[in-house]
Design an enzyme around this catalytic site. Structure first.
Site, PDB file in Angstrom:
ATOM      1  N   CYS A   1       2.095   4.450   7.631  1.00  0.00           N
ATOM      2  CA  CYS A   1       0.818   4.935   8.145  1.00  0.00           C
ATOM      3  C   CYS A   1       0.598   4.533   9.600  1.00  0.00           C
ATOM      4  O   CYS A   1       1.208   3.585  10.101  1.00  0.00           O
ATOM      5  CB  CYS A   1      -0.328   4.394   7.286  1.00  0.00           C
ATOM      6  SG  CYS A   1      -1.907   5.268   7.524  1.00  0.00           S
TER       7      CYS A   1
ATOM      8  N   ASP B   1      -6.539  -2.300  -0.849  1.00  0.00           N
ATOM      9  CA  ASP B   1      -6.328  -2.958   0.433  1.00  0.00           C
ATOM     10  C   ASP B   1      -7.199  -4.208   0.495  1.00  0.00           C
ATOM     11  O   ASP B   1      -8.176  -4.346  -0.246  1.00  0.00           O
ATOM     12  CB  ASP B   1      -6.699  -2.001   1.579  1.00  0.00           C
ATOM     13  CG  ASP B   1      -6.102  -2.417   2.920  1.00  0.00           C
ATOM     14  OD1 ASP B   1      -5.418  -3.456   2.981  1.00  0.00           O
ATOM     15  OD2 ASP B   1      -6.315  -1.686   3.907  1.00  0.00           O
TER      16      ASP B   1
END
Length: 227
Positions: free
Chosen positions: A6, A135
């Site tokens: 990412c 996360d």
């Protein structure tokens, strides 16, 4: 195990990720992020991604009109809601652009348990999410901090496939192969600077995860990967 890289900003880095066999690349559409890209940049980057490799658009509390402009400008496959969006908001926004979606949950280790995480996942599953991303929580950022996620908070019986993020790199990602997760997501752990990837770190990460593919690999770079 699937791998999502990412935070791309440069064409050469996307091409390297494709050559290494990453399953998905993420583009960040959140201006405060040092990895954010404009629609013009993203259009070029997404156009370089080969077939069978997914492009994920990461958004943070993006209004519907901006989301529609995004989908009309940039070719991508999945929308990743990384802000404060509720299950209902995610469902409504994703339906407005006819895209599959995933939701990132920023989990505070001091406040959550595997059961509470599971309960949150269930709500997004009911709203139609394709996967959930776990996360680490940071009070001043929506992600990309490099903080390690507490793996003990991963529920064993999630109602959605789990994507693990937060502080992953080539040195620790191999330890995730025994966790009840579907994929890993990395940004800072494969960079030489924010938004600029490191080909050697990307390769080392892929080698640690995709063991079968790399079992006969030598330490030299693949012939189709420029250094």
């Amino acid at each position: 195990m699937h791998v999502k890289f990412c935070g791309f900003t440069q064409l050469s880095d996307v091409q390297t990720a494709a050559q290494l066999g990453a399953d998905a690349v993420g583009l960040v559409f959140y201006p405060p992020s040092p990895r954010a890209v404009t629609l013009v940049q993203a259009k070029t980057l997404s156009a370089s991604v080969p077939a069978f490799m997914s492009v994920v658009a990461l958004v943070v509390n993006m209004p519907q009109d901006e989301l529609i402009e995004l989908v009309n400008t940039v070719s991508f496959d999945i929308i990743q809601f990384h802000g404060d969006e509720t299950p209902e908001q995610c469902q409504q926004l994703a339906s407005s652009i006819n895209k599959r979606w995933i939701k990132a949950l920023r989990i505070n280790a001091e406040q959550h348990t595997p059961d509470s995480v599971r309960a949150q996942i269930d709500k997004f599953a009911a709203a139609g999410a394709s996967s959930i991303l776990l996360d680490a929580y940071h009070p001043a950022a929506y992600g990309g901090t490099g903080q390690r996620f507490d793996w003990s908070l991963i529920p064993q019986d999630s109602s959605l496939p789990i994507i693990l993020a937060g502080g992953l790199d080539a040195k620790n990602v191999a330890a995730t192969l025994d966790l009840p997760i579907y994929a890993v997501d990395v940004s800072g752990g494969i960079e030489q600077d924010k938004g600029k990837k490191d080909p050697a770190k990307m390769r080392a990460f892929m080698k640690a995860v995709k063991r079968d593919r790399w079992q006969n690999a030598t330490l030299s770079e693949p012939s189709n990967l420029s250094s």
